[in-house]
Design an enzyme around this catalytic site. Sequence first.
Site, PDB file in Angstrom:
ATOM      1  N   PHE A  81       0.849  -1.188   0.000  1.00 30.35           N
ATOM      2  CA  PHE A  81       0.000   0.000   0.000  1.00 30.35           C
ATOM      3  C   PHE A  81       0.883   1.236   0.000  1.00 30.35           C
ATOM      4  O   PHE A  81       1.759   1.385   0.862  1.00 30.35           O
ATOM      5  CB  PHE A  81      -0.901   0.014   1.241  1.00 30.35           C
ATOM      6  CG  PHE A  81      -1.785   1.227   1.331  1.00 30.35           C
ATOM      7  CD1 PHE A  81      -2.988   1.272   0.650  1.00 30.35           C
ATOM      8  CD2 PHE A  81      -1.413   2.320   2.094  1.00 30.35           C
ATOM      9  CE1 PHE A  81      -3.815   2.391   0.725  1.00 30.35           C
ATOM     10  CE2 PHE A  81      -2.222   3.444   2.173  1.00 30.35           C
ATOM     11  CZ  PHE A  81      -3.427   3.473   1.489  1.00 30.35           C
ATOM     12  N   ASP A  95       9.351   2.833   1.026  1.00 30.26           N
ATOM     13  CA  ASP A  95       8.235   3.545   1.635  1.00 30.26           C
ATOM     14  C   ASP A  95       8.285   3.345   3.150  1.00 30.26           C
ATOM     15  O   ASP A  95       7.955   2.272   3.659  1.00 30.26           O
ATOM     16  CB  ASP A  95       6.927   2.997   1.061  1.00 30.26           C
ATOM     17  CG  ASP A  95       5.682   3.686   1.622  1.00 30.26           C
ATOM     18  OD1 ASP A  95       5.766   4.273   2.720  1.00 30.26           O
ATOM     19  OD2 ASP A  95       4.625   3.620   0.965  1.00 30.26           O
ATOM     20  N   LYS A 107       3.487  10.343   8.640  1.00 28.05           N
ATOM     21  CA  LYS A 107       2.893   9.822   9.873  1.00 28.05           C
ATOM     22  C   LYS A 107       3.629  10.265  11.134  1.00 28.05           C
ATOM     23  O   LYS A 107       3.511  11.400  11.573  1.00 28.05           O
ATOM     24  CB  LYS A 107       2.777   8.292   9.802  1.00 28.05           C
ATOM     25  CG  LYS A 107       1.683   7.803   8.851  1.00 28.05           C
ATOM     26  CD  LYS A 107       1.482   6.313   8.952  1.00 28.05           C
ATOM     27  CE  LYS A 107       0.380   5.802   8.032  1.00 28.05           C
ATOM     28  NZ  LYS A 107      -0.971   6.132   8.502  1.00 28.05           N
TER      29      LYS A 107
END
Length: 408
Positions: free
Chosen positions: A134, A218, A247
């Site tokens: 993702f 990522d 995040k």
Amino acid sequence: MTWQEDAGRDLVRSFGERMAMFVRGEGSHLWDADGKRYLDFLAGIAVDSLGHAHPVFVAALANQAATLAHVSNYFATPPQLELAARLKRLAGTGESGRVYFGNSGAEANEAAFKLARLHGGAGRPRILALKDAFHGRTMGTLALTGKPWMQEPFLPMTPGVEFIDSTAEALEAALDDRVAALFVEPVKGEAGVIDLPDGYLQAARELTARHGALLIVDEIQTGAGRTGEWFAFQHAGITPDAITVAKGVGGGFPIGALITFGAASDLFYPGTHGSTFGGNALGTAVAGAVLGEIERADLVRNAAERGEQLRTAILGIESDLIGGVRGRGLLLGVALTHPVAKAVVAAAQEHGLVINAPNDETLRLVPALTIGDVEIDEFIELLTASVRTVEDALLLEAHSDTHTEAHA
């Protein structure tokens, strides 16, 4: 009218029904609109690195807001330059590294996608990504996301991306000199906290270097100390060409970044990418303070140690539903033996525990990096109660089915 009715009327439906209305947070706890207290082991999906309302976060936000919030990227500000230098140091880019700031993980991965295209040019049209990984929900990052069900409503995707299995053998078979880049998540969080096979990142680095392709990691969910290293790629002892972060870097303030290494740092040139808000003084000041506190309090080490403590404690729960624990540091997935993860999450909320189910057979735990013995003891008590609630329901259901069959 209730808040649920307000949300159902006024908010887009892409997130589904909201599970609670939270009005206050402190440390690892949340309070809802009715005054009920919850232990938060989701931390905004690995965002609230320092927990809620941490004094360092609050002070940085207030002080910078009272000084200078935003001037656009036509100009530089001290917090922007200080954060860029800090990220380069923590990632180990050396002097040649560079940082692009955006507002989210998706924006960081969009920048990485464009970096790959700049590297590829006309001669390297292929980009490789992993099945079930993702990378975001924008049109560009969705094209990198190896989940066909997510892509299907928005086809056609941006072309050129191919999905491969997460094995060194599949990567070696797919790589050639027409590949611009390989995108990887070091831990597939949305897939159920799935680790890459041992040695995968080392093999990916060797193979991409051999073929002249970029290795882009990522680190949106795994960065900022979450896995017990500043960035998860550091467990493998490799140097990628670029990483993306967001995040936990902002600790609750929206910020994302692309960090480049070596020759990849020279691919962007004026006009090839930009962001109005990315890297503004307010966001970079808060992120700098959050990362500074993670360093000062040695929370990277705490994530490693508390992760092992948490893993051991979970495996000590007497329950046939718990099948194992995956992940690193404070990014953990509890594997269940039955597809009842959503039921466990609902039971946990009733008991005052906030967790998440990325799929039907996994519970995801991403608490604040500040947790200690008190929070872990409370978590185990609440998880045990939640699991037993679901086990009792399963037994009742099985008994009911048996009773029905007996009278059929």
